[in-house]
Design a protein around this motif. Sequence first.
Motif, short mmCIF file in Angstrom:
data_model
loop_
_atom_site.label_atom_id
_atom_site.label_comp_id
_atom_site.label_asym_id
_atom_site.label_seq_id
_atom_site.Cartn_x
_atom_site.Cartn_y
_atom_site.Cartn_z
N GLU A 93 0.84 -1.20 0.00
CA GLU A 93 0.00 0.00 0.00
C GLU A 93 0.88 1.25 0.00
O GLU A 93 1.89 1.32 0.72
N PRO A 114 -3.60 6.25 3.54
CA PRO A 114 -3.54 5.53 2.26
C PRO A 114 -3.86 6.47 1.10
O PRO A 114 -4.79 7.27 1.20
N GLY A 116 -4.26 5.54 -2.35
CA GLY A 116 -5.06 5.02 -3.46
C GLY A 116 -4.54 5.57 -4.78
O GLY A 116 -3.34 5.85 -4.93
N ASP A 117 -5.46 5.73 -5.74
CA ASP A 117 -5.02 6.23 -7.05
C ASP A 117 -5.70 7.55 -7.38
O ASP A 117 -5.98 7.87 -8.53
N SER A 118 -5.96 8.35 -6.31
CA SER A 118 -6.65 9.63 -6.53
C SER A 118 -5.85 10.54 -7.45
O SER A 118 -6.42 11.28 -8.26
N ASP A 273 -11.16 14.80 0.23
CA ASP A 273 -11.59 13.97 -0.91
C ASP A 273 -12.03 14.84 -2.08
O ASP A 273 -11.73 14.55 -3.23
#
Length: 321
Positions: A93, A114, A116-118, A273
């Motif tokens: 991760e 984490p 992620g693939d933002s 986000d």
Amino acid sequence: MVESREVRLAAIPEGVPGQEHFEVVSAPVADPGPGEVLVRNRYFQVSARLRTLLAGDIEGTPLPPVRVGEVPPSITVGEVVAVGAGGGARVGEVVSHWAGWREYAVLPVAACTPLGDSLPDPVAHLGSGWTSYAALTVHARLRAGETVLVTAGGGGVGSLVGPLARVLGAGRVVATARTREKADRVVAELGYDAAYVVGTDAIEDVDVVVDNVGGADLRAALAAARPGARVALVGALSGQAGAAPVELDTFGLILRGISLHGVNTRPDPDERDEWLARFGGWLRSGALTFPHVRVSGIDSAPRALQEVIEGRHVGTVAVYL
Ligand SMILES: NC(=O)c1ccc[n+]([C@@H]2O[C@H](COP(=O)([O-])OP(=O)(O)OC[C@H]3O[C@@H](n4cnc5c(N)ncnc54)[C@H](OP(=O)(O)O)[C@@H]3O)[C@@H](O)[C@H]2O)c1
């Protein structure tokens, strides 16, 4: 047990930190305990903002001061390579955290975010994007067509604010820099309409200011502020040890209806986000890039800090490990 090289503060700098104030040492890293992870760091940010934390005890700084023998903190991206009892993360991760200036870090799972693939390239998580976005939208309430002035427009924050202002609909976007050479560079590399050297050039009238410098730059920015202008105070780069005093004509500010907003960003998870979704979209579409400079190897970090403070780079400086 792995060996990790890390940079420690060797002496408190009197003024600008130089390479002589740091040492690179090798130290064993323990296996992660319950609730912990071992992270192999991939890159960390080097910013002039560290100068304040190296200067000894200054009240109210967002992070604690760095003592002799300690490793400076910095926003960092790394990969989880081992997980302690209890889990909470998985090997492989990619996470961000603040235990930079070292190759490996053992951290509580809760101290890791984490990724992620933002974002298309995780290195863009090293940028102060949320701060830049909040300064323009929440604090300065930028409106379409307005003229925006960004002080230290070539720094890590500034190099995101300028292009972001454009994406958000600003009209002219202008900057300050300390030298003519740097002013020309930020126009050429970041697409500012103009860049000014404070004390030498006359600054055009502006509606919004994002101030990263304080001192003479802020004074000049306020002199150029139109009636009703909004000023987002983000940084105090001109201050050597946390303070960047400037004498203000408050009567003049009142008459022109100019407002000053201190920016101290701690986004809640929803705001984060939202920002990452918009930033990721702009990066993928090519509307924005993440201006950054790659520096290789842990040994280069002290020199990189000195260079950042000297203004030799444009964009966020990232040490790749
Ligand atoms: N409020 C918040 O939530 C928040 C969040 C992030 C950062 N910050 C603050 O924002 C400021 C900018 O951070 P950053 O990450 O952009 O820093 P950075 O990337 O290290 O900034 C580099 C730039 O700093 C300028 N600089 C260095 N020393 C200076 C001085 N004495 N006077 C004027 N300019 C100087 C240089 O400008 P030239 O190119 O002109 O030489 C250089 O380009 C810092 O004060 C930081 O603490 C605040």
